[in-house]
Design a protein around this motif. Structure first.
Motif, short mmCIF file in Angstrom:
data_model
loop_
_atom_site.label_atom_id
_atom_site.label_comp_id
_atom_site.label_asym_id
_atom_site.label_seq_id
_atom_site.Cartn_x
_atom_site.Cartn_y
_atom_site.Cartn_z
N VAL A 107 0.79 -1.16 -0.08
CA VAL A 107 0.01 0.00 0.10
C VAL A 107 1.12 1.28 -0.13
O VAL A 107 0.34 2.39 -0.18
CB VAL A 107 -1.11 -0.04 1.35
CG1 VAL A 107 -2.17 -0.84 1.03
CG2 VAL A 107 -0.27 -0.30 2.48
N LEU A 145 2.90 2.11 -1.99
CA LEU A 145 2.82 2.58 -3.42
C LEU A 145 1.74 3.57 -3.68
O LEU A 145 1.80 4.12 -4.69
CB LEU A 145 3.04 1.35 -4.47
CG LEU A 145 4.34 0.77 -4.13
CD1 LEU A 145 4.54 -0.50 -5.25
CD2 LEU A 145 5.66 1.55 -4.33
N GLY A 146 0.59 3.59 -2.84
CA GLY A 146 -0.29 4.36 -3.25
C GLY A 146 -0.20 5.80 -2.58
O GLY A 146 -1.22 6.54 -2.55
N PRO A 154 -2.05 9.35 -4.48
CA PRO A 154 -3.43 9.58 -4.24
C PRO A 154 -3.93 9.59 -2.74
O PRO A 154 -4.55 10.31 -2.57
CB PRO A 154 -4.17 8.24 -4.79
CG PRO A 154 -3.04 7.98 -5.89
CD PRO A 154 -1.60 7.99 -5.26
N LEU A 155 -3.27 8.97 -1.95
CA LEU A 155 -3.28 9.15 -0.48
C LEU A 155 -3.12 10.53 -0.05
O LEU A 155 -4.02 10.95 0.61
CB LEU A 155 -2.66 8.03 0.47
CG LEU A 155 -2.83 7.94 1.76
CD1 LEU A 155 -4.25 7.65 2.00
CD2 LEU A 155 -1.93 7.03 2.55
N LEU A 178 -5.83 12.72 -1.28
CA LEU A 178 -6.88 12.51 -0.53
C LEU A 178 -6.93 13.29 0.82
O LEU A 178 -7.86 13.95 1.12
CB LEU A 178 -7.04 10.90 -0.10
CG LEU A 178 -8.24 10.54 0.75
CD1 LEU A 178 -9.73 10.64 0.09
CD2 LEU A 178 -8.08 8.89 1.00
N PHE A 217 -8.39 3.74 2.30
CA PHE A 217 -6.79 4.39 2.56
C PHE A 217 -6.07 3.48 2.09
O PHE A 217 -4.81 3.76 2.05
CB PHE A 217 -6.61 4.61 3.92
CG PHE A 217 -7.53 5.81 4.64
CD1 PHE A 217 -7.41 7.06 4.41
CD2 PHE A 217 -8.57 5.40 5.58
CE1 PHE A 217 -8.18 7.90 4.83
CE2 PHE A 217 -9.28 6.15 6.02
CZ PHE A 217 -9.17 7.75 5.82
N GLY A 218 -6.22 2.20 1.59
CA GLY A 218 -5.21 1.38 0.95
C GLY A 218 -5.38 1.08 -0.54
O GLY A 218 -4.65 1.33 -1.36
N LEU A 219 -6.62 0.31 -0.79
CA LEU A 219 -6.73 -0.10 -2.25
C LEU A 219 -7.04 1.01 -3.13
O LEU A 219 -6.51 1.07 -4.24
CB LEU A 219 -7.91 -1.02 -1.92
CG LEU A 219 -7.99 -2.31 -2.98
CD1 LEU A 219 -6.31 -3.13 -2.60
CD2 LEU A 219 -8.72 -3.24 -2.85
N PRO A 221 -6.29 4.30 -3.05
CA PRO A 221 -5.19 4.94 -3.58
C PRO A 221 -4.21 4.40 -4.37
O PRO A 221 -3.71 4.88 -5.44
CB PRO A 221 -4.40 5.30 -2.14
CG PRO A 221 -5.35 5.37 -1.12
CD PRO A 221 -6.25 4.22 -1.40
N LEU A 222 -4.15 2.93 -4.24
CA LEU A 222 -3.06 2.16 -5.10
C LEU A 222 -3.57 2.00 -6.44
O LEU A 222 -3.09 2.44 -7.45
CB LEU A 222 -3.06 0.88 -4.29
CG LEU A 222 -1.78 0.19 -4.96
CD1 LEU A 222 -0.45 0.61 -4.97
CD2 LEU A 222 -1.90 -1.37 -4.33
N PHE A 245 -5.96 4.14 -7.87
CA PHE A 245 -6.32 5.23 -8.43
C PHE A 245 -4.64 5.84 -8.86
O PHE A 245 -4.51 6.84 -9.82
CB PHE A 245 -6.66 6.31 -7.36
CG PHE A 245 -7.08 7.68 -7.88
CD1 PHE A 245 -8.07 7.51 -8.65
CD2 PHE A 245 -6.66 8.85 -7.60
CE1 PHE A 245 -8.54 8.95 -9.59
CE2 PHE A 245 -6.99 10.20 -8.18
CZ PHE A 245 -8.31 10.00 -9.12
N THR A 246 -3.64 5.43 -8.41
CA THR A 246 -2.18 5.69 -8.86
C THR A 246 -2.18 5.69 -10.45
O THR A 246 -1.45 6.34 -10.99
CB THR A 246 -1.13 4.68 -8.21
OG1 THR A 246 -1.38 5.02 -6.64
CG2 THR A 246 0.31 5.11 -8.58
N ALA A 248 5.59 4.78 -9.14
CA ALA A 248 4.75 3.84 -8.20
C ALA A 248 4.25 2.60 -8.96
O ALA A 248 4.17 1.61 -8.39
CB ALA A 248 3.63 4.63 -7.48
N PHE A 253 5.09 -1.46 -8.61
CA PHE A 253 4.25 -2.43 -8.32
C PHE A 253 4.15 -3.45 -9.12
O PHE A 253 4.36 -4.66 -8.94
CB PHE A 253 2.66 -1.81 -8.31
CG PHE A 253 1.60 -2.68 -7.90
CD1 PHE A 253 1.53 -3.27 -6.65
CD2 PHE A 253 0.57 -2.93 -9.00
CE1 PHE A 253 0.49 -4.14 -6.23
CE2 PHE A 253 -0.43 -3.90 -8.40
CZ PHE A 253 -0.50 -4.34 -7.22
#
Lengths: 318, 316
Positions: free
Chosen positions: A161, A163-164, A167-168, A171, B41-43, B45-46, B48-49, B291, B295
């Motif tokens: 996670v 790597l996100g 966007p985090l 947010l 907060f986890g999936l 954002p990943l 949307f990257t 990123a 991945f």
């Protein structure tokens, strides 16, 4: 070593459903078992007594494990110029108090400690609560799709996670949480490992008959959770809590990105800002390191055995 | 396990309805917080990257221009990206391979009938308690060119001083040592747990066949705990590919920290991502491409590990 309240044995006498898992019980010495005695006697025949070489190796490992931490104390208790002497100092000096004062004068280290405690405590409470809640559902309640959803939980344990972050971060801008502790706490509120860990524990240790009889007495599911499951989960909650607290305390990448004012820094970010100065004052930096690590060492001394059993439990089952 | 309604003695219709609802809805309600929070907060954002990575997207401008695979094109033609990838893989291998071998040997030692087992186990885990920041700071001091203890030892042994930070290989070794120091004991405990679950009969047979302790370890124990070994290899790889704090702080923070040394000799992929995403005008589109590429690399490496280890298994 005896630790009566650390009974992670998944099959307490007459537990029923979890008994089959008993043969996979990972740790025979830290968790004195009721049934392990005979097995241990047999192992004694097989397991050799370690020779001198084994102990020597372990002592060497212990030295290398401990030395860097010890050396940070040496540097932290010295004047910066003493570090340039040949041979380098290997014993603590007399400048510790002065260095500590300088750390607090250079960065708001006290505030950072408070911030870290707040973040880690909030994350730990949330992870333990939600993991127990979900673990209870997965382990003891029947519902459609349970199996698939549990597989999803296990799968998310591997998702990087981190790597996100971009966007985090976006947010957090939307929520107007950047540069606040909320931004650090929110992504840590749940984690897959916790849910999986609690599911495994409750599956083995919570007798189904207990839940059934509570139902017969007319207790609602939430009341069963609150009055039966929560107390039963306590040993595993301690383990999960220690591991979670430590991870939250040591988190660095995300807080570094999302926190920008020094008085919002967590300990790790404050520490890195200490070492990022133009003139690196090693005794100052290592004093900060020592201050950031000491609380953890205290926790480790008190609860280290729980960590060990947690890591080993997670390993066998994971 | 099923909880039957049998004997929930004849409640009123309303009570029965409530009871049914409680039984049906509660499980979903209890797992919902985990899935909801993880999704937000986890999936999300990943995922949307991937979307951001196809845009010219900067924090400084409200306009997000779609550029397709343009960011990836720029990325793949940037020698600094390839440099970071090579550095990351080099550090990963240097840190992981010796570490996991050492962890196997240590776990093997710990399965013996030792006096003070808890003490030795705590000793192994001690380094894991220190944060990556603390580890990086302490080892940067130990590996210091002028006043570092490592160089002092080398010199008194008759070898020359090494400018650990300046060289590519030397800096990678120093960073690998930090990683290995923190994680070897942790992995040893994981192996120990797996080893204790190996049925003792297997060793009895090996013992009778006259296998030495070391032979037992690599020919009996390791094949038996293979799933655990695969697990640690994959987890260490995922961790290793995202190394950030160690190289950043090894350079002493500041500008050199972001680039991983003056000539980028130890800039890792995450440092490269950080440099573009948060240090140089917030190029979110480009950093997202980094990123997402990472991945892909992680998924690829995890798959390769899996296939490779399966093939070893079928070969033996």
């Amino acid at each position: 070593m005896t630790s009566p309240d650390l009974d992670l044995d998944p099959a307490p006498a007459g537990a029923g459903p979890g008994a089959a898992a008993d043969s996979r019980r990972p740790d025979r010495s830290a968790l004195p078992g009721r049934s392990g005695r005979r097995a241990r006697a047999r192992m004694r025949l097989l397991r050799e007594r370690p020779g001198r070489l084994a102990y020597l190796t372990l002592v060497a490992v212990l030295f290398f494990s401990g030395f860097p931490l010890y050396y940070s104390v040496v540097v932290a208790s010295r004047d910066n110029s003493a570090l340039a002497s040949v041979p380098p100092p290997v014993l603590p000096g007399a400048n510790l108090v002065e260095n500590v004062e300088r750390v607090f004068a250079t960065v708001p280290f006290g505030t950072a400690l408070v911030n870290s405690v707040l973040v880690s405590a909030a994350v730990t409470a949330s992870v333990v609560f939600f993991s127990t809640l979900a673990g209870f559902a997965f382990a003891k309640l029947s519902f459609k799709g349970a199996k698939g959803l549990l597989v999803a939980v296990v799968a998310t344990m591997m998702v990087p996670v981190q790597l996100g972050v971009i966007p985090l971060y976006m947010l957090m801008i939307e929520l107007e949480w950047t540069d606040t502790l909320w931004a650090v706490i929110a992504p840590g509120l749940v984690n897959a490992f916790g849910v999986f860990f609690m599911t495994q524990y409750l599956r083995g240790s919570l007798p189904g008959s207990l839940i059934e009889s509570a139902r017969v007495d007319g207790a609602s599911t939430f009341r069963i959770f609150w009055q039966i499951v929560m107390p039963a989960a306590r040993p595993a909650a301690v383990v999960l809590g220690v591991l979670t607290f430590l991870t939250a305390w040591n988190d660095y990448f995300w807080p570094l990105i999302v926190l920008s004012s020094p008085d919002r820094y967590t300990v790790q970010v404050a520490l890195s800002s200490l070492s990022g100065g133009y003139v690196t004052d090693q005794s100052l930096v290592l004093t900060g390191t020592m201050l950031a690590t000491l609380p953890l060492l205290a926790v480790f001394a008190l609860l280290g055995k729980y960590m060990i059993s947690g890591i080993m439990q997670g390993a066998v089952k994971g | 396990m099923t909880v039957t309604a049998k004997g929930a003695a004849r409640p009123s219709p309303a009570g029965l309805w409530r009871y049914r609802l409680d039984l049906k809805a509660s499980p979903y309600l209890y797992i919902a917080p985990f899935f909801a929070l993880f999704a937000v907060f986890g999936l999300f954002p990943l995922a949307f990257t991937a979307w951001v990575s196809t845009h010219e997207w900067s924090l400084l401008s409200d306009e997000h221009v779609f550029v397709g695979l343009g960011n990836y094109q720029a990325l793949l033609t940037d020698p600094y990206f390839w440099n970071a990838l090579a550095n990351t893989i080099s550090i990963l291998l240097l840190a992981t391979v010796p570490q996991l071998f050492a962890a196997l040997l240590l776990a093997h030692l710990l399965t013996m009938r030792l006096r003070g087992q808890t003490f030795w186990r705590m000793g192994m885990l001690l380094p894991n308690v220190a944060s990556v920041v603390a580890v990086a700071v302490i080892f940067s001091q130990l590996f210091g060119r002028d006043f570092g203890l490592v160089n002092w030892v080398l010199e008194s042994l008759g070898a020359g001083r090494i400018d650990w930070q300046a060289g590519t290989a030397s800096s990678h070794i120093a960073i690998a040592v930090m990683v290995a120091w923190k994680w070897t004991g942790y992995n040893a405990l994981i192996y120990l747990a797996a080893m204790q679950a190996v049925p003792k009969e297997v060793y009895e047979a090996a013992h009778l066949d006259g296998a030495s302790r070391l032979q037992q370890l690599f020919q009996v124990t390791v094949p038996m705990i293979r799933p655990t070994v695969v697990f640690t290899v994959i987890v260490s790889t995922i961790y290793g590919l995202q190394i950030f704090a160690e190289p950043q702080l090894f350079a002493g923070g500041g500008a050199n920290g972001v680039t991983g040394g003056a000539s980028r000799q130890f800039q890792t992929l995450t440092l490269y991502l950080y440099e573009h995403g948060f240090n140089r005008g917030f190029q979110f589109g480009y950093a997202s491409a980094v990123a997402w590429t990472m991945f892909a690399v992680i998924v690829l490496v995890a798959l390769l590990n899996y296939v490779f280890i399966r093939r070893i298994r079928s070969a033996s």
